[in-house]
Scaffold this active site. Structure first.
Site, PDB file in Angstrom:
ATOM      1  N   ASP A  70      13.072 -19.593  -7.926  1.00 40.74           N
ATOM      2  CA  ASP A  70      13.067 -21.024  -8.212  1.00 40.74           C
ATOM      3  C   ASP A  70      13.624 -21.226  -9.625  1.00 40.74           C
ATOM      4  OD1 ASP A  70      10.997 -20.383  -9.955  1.00 40.74           O
ATOM      5  OD2 ASP A  70       9.480 -21.633  -8.964  1.00 40.74           O
ATOM      6  N   CYS A 103       9.419 -16.232  -9.170  1.00 44.57           N
ATOM      7  CA  CYS A 103       9.146 -17.577  -9.677  1.00 44.57           C
ATOM      8  C   CYS A 103       8.451 -17.409 -11.032  1.00 44.57           C
ATOM      9  CB  CYS A 103       8.345 -18.418  -8.683  1.00 44.57           C
ATOM     10  SG  CYS A 103       6.726 -17.763  -8.218  1.00 44.57           S
ATOM     11  N   THR A 111       5.212 -17.209 -11.911  1.00 45.10           N
ATOM     12  CA  THR A 111       4.172 -16.180 -11.862  1.00 45.10           C
ATOM     13  C   THR A 111       4.399 -15.153 -10.755  1.00 45.10           C
ATOM     14  OG1 THR A 111       2.876 -17.507 -10.321  1.00 45.10           O
ATOM     15  CG2 THR A 111       2.424 -17.807 -12.692  1.00 45.10           C
ATOM     16  N   GLY A 119       3.486 -18.018  -6.062  1.00 43.08           N
ATOM     17  CA  GLY A 119       3.943 -18.921  -4.999  1.00 43.08           C
ATOM     18  C   GLY A 119       4.893 -18.219  -4.042  1.00 43.08           C
ATOM     19  N   HIS A 138       2.492   2.989   0.227  1.00 45.04           N
ATOM     20  CA  HIS A 138       1.332   2.750   1.087  1.00 45.04           C
ATOM     21  C   HIS A 138       1.455   1.478   1.924  1.00 45.04           C
ATOM     22  CE1 HIS A 138      -1.842   5.495  -1.049  1.00 45.04           C
ATOM     23  NE2 HIS A 138      -0.727   6.117  -0.760  1.00 45.04           N
ATOM     24  N   ASN A 139       2.188   0.496   1.444  1.00 40.33           N
ATOM     25  CA  ASN A 139       2.207  -0.812   2.121  1.00 40.33           C
ATOM     26  C   ASN A 139       3.535  -1.147   2.778  1.00 40.33           C
ATOM     27  OD1 ASN A 139       0.550  -1.440  -0.812  1.00 40.33           O
ATOM     28  ND2 ASN A 139      -0.566  -1.587   1.110  1.00 40.33           N
ATOM     29  N   ARG A 185       7.566 -15.469 -15.965  1.00 42.04           N
ATOM     30  CA  ARG A 185       6.805 -15.882 -17.142  1.00 42.04           C
ATOM     31  C   ARG A 185       5.703 -14.881 -17.469  1.00 42.04           C
ATOM     32  NH1 ARG A 185       6.435 -22.097 -14.833  1.00 42.04           N
ATOM     33  NH2 ARG A 185       8.520 -22.760 -15.501  1.00 42.04           N
ATOM     34  N   ARG A 205      -1.414   7.341   8.258  1.00 44.84           N
ATOM     35  CA  ARG A 205      -2.535   6.391   8.257  1.00 44.84           C
ATOM     36  C   ARG A 205      -2.116   5.052   7.648  1.00 44.84           C
ATOM     37  NH1 ARG A 205      -2.999   9.680   3.930  1.00 44.84           N
ATOM     38  NH2 ARG A 205      -3.752   8.857   1.947  1.00 44.84           N
ATOM     39  N   HIS A 206      -1.121   5.074   6.764  1.00 46.51           N
ATOM     40  CA  HIS A 206      -0.668   3.824   6.154  1.00 46.51           C
ATOM     41  C   HIS A 206       0.086   2.961   7.173  1.00 46.51           C
ATOM     42  CE1 HIS A 206      -2.066   5.444   2.434  1.00 46.51           C
ATOM     43  NE2 HIS A 206      -1.279   6.496   2.564  1.00 46.51           N
TER      44      HIS A 206
HETATM   45  C1  RB5 Z   1       7.043 -23.707 -11.324  1.00 41.71           C
HETATM   46  O1  RB5 Z   1       6.681 -24.486 -12.410  1.00 41.71           O
HETATM   47  C2  RB5 Z   1       5.961 -22.686 -11.010  1.00 41.71           C
HETATM   48  O2  RB5 Z   1       4.831 -23.338 -10.507  1.00 41.71           O
HETATM   49  C3  RB5 Z   1       6.470 -21.650 -10.058  1.00 41.71           C
HETATM   50  O3  RB5 Z   1       7.588 -21.033 -10.590  1.00 41.71           O
HETATM   51  C4  RB5 Z   1       5.523 -20.511  -9.704  1.00 41.71           C
HETATM   52  O4  RB5 Z   1       4.963 -19.955 -10.859  1.00 41.71           O
HETATM   53  C5  RB5 Z   1       4.508 -20.831  -8.684  1.00 41.71           C
HETATM   54  O5  RB5 Z   1       3.795 -19.952  -8.200  1.00 41.71           O
END
Ligand code: RB5
Length: 148
Positions: A15, A72, A74, A77, A105-106, A116, A139-140
């Site tokens: 994003d 994104c 964090t 999302g 494993h996944n 960020r 097993r995985h």
């Molecule tokens: C956008 O501001 C922010 O919410 C998005 O990039 C992300 O961190 C959401 O999980």
């Protein structure tokens, strides 16, 4: 550089919060010899992460893409959205141990990063750890199959 059989087809999607890191990941994956498409807004544009993540995760689930990286602010999302798609697993990672284990494993075909949260160097190390590992199966495999 990978051999021909190791050339992966990937998409890196983001994003608006992660346009710069998206570009760095694309360049890094191309430098490793992979076939990489970039999806998401240009600098100064906005995009809602579900609109980027869902179609990419669906293509991974259908086998049209080998893997994807979703970024994104964090990574939350992107991971939440991608993990709503059946038969594909997305791993949100912030360090290399989890990135490596997400493959071992996944069998996570989607890596999620928070632009960020992690700097570019750590993000690229996470990408390498994720790609350089191999799924251990056994097993995985039984466990990931039960996720659905
Ligand atoms: C956008 O501001 C922010 O919410 C998005 O990039 C992300 O961190 C959401 O999980």
């Amino acid at each position: 550089m990978p051999g021909v059989q190791d050339v992966l087809t990937l998409v890196v999607g983001s994003d608006h919060a992660a346009v710069a890191l998206r570009g760095a990941v694309v360049a890094h994956l191309r430098s490793r010899g992979h076939t990489v498409n970039e999806e998401g807004p240009a600098v100064g544009e906005s995009a809602d992460y579900p609109d980027v993540a869902r179609p990419i995760a669906e293509r991974v689930a259908r086998g049209e893409l080998d893997r994807a990286v979703l970024i994104c602010g964090t990574g939350q999302g992107m991971a939440m959205t991608a993990n709503k798609v059946a038969n594909v697993r997305a791993a949100l990672v912030m360090e290399t141990f989890s990135a490596r284990m997400a493959t071992q494993h996944n069998d996570a075909r989607i890596l999620c990063l928070g632009a960020r949260v992690v700097g570019e160097g750590l993000a690229l190390d996470c990408v390498d750890a994720w790609l350089d590992a191999s799924f251990e199966g056994g097993r995985h495999a039984r466990r990931v199959e039960r996720i659905g």
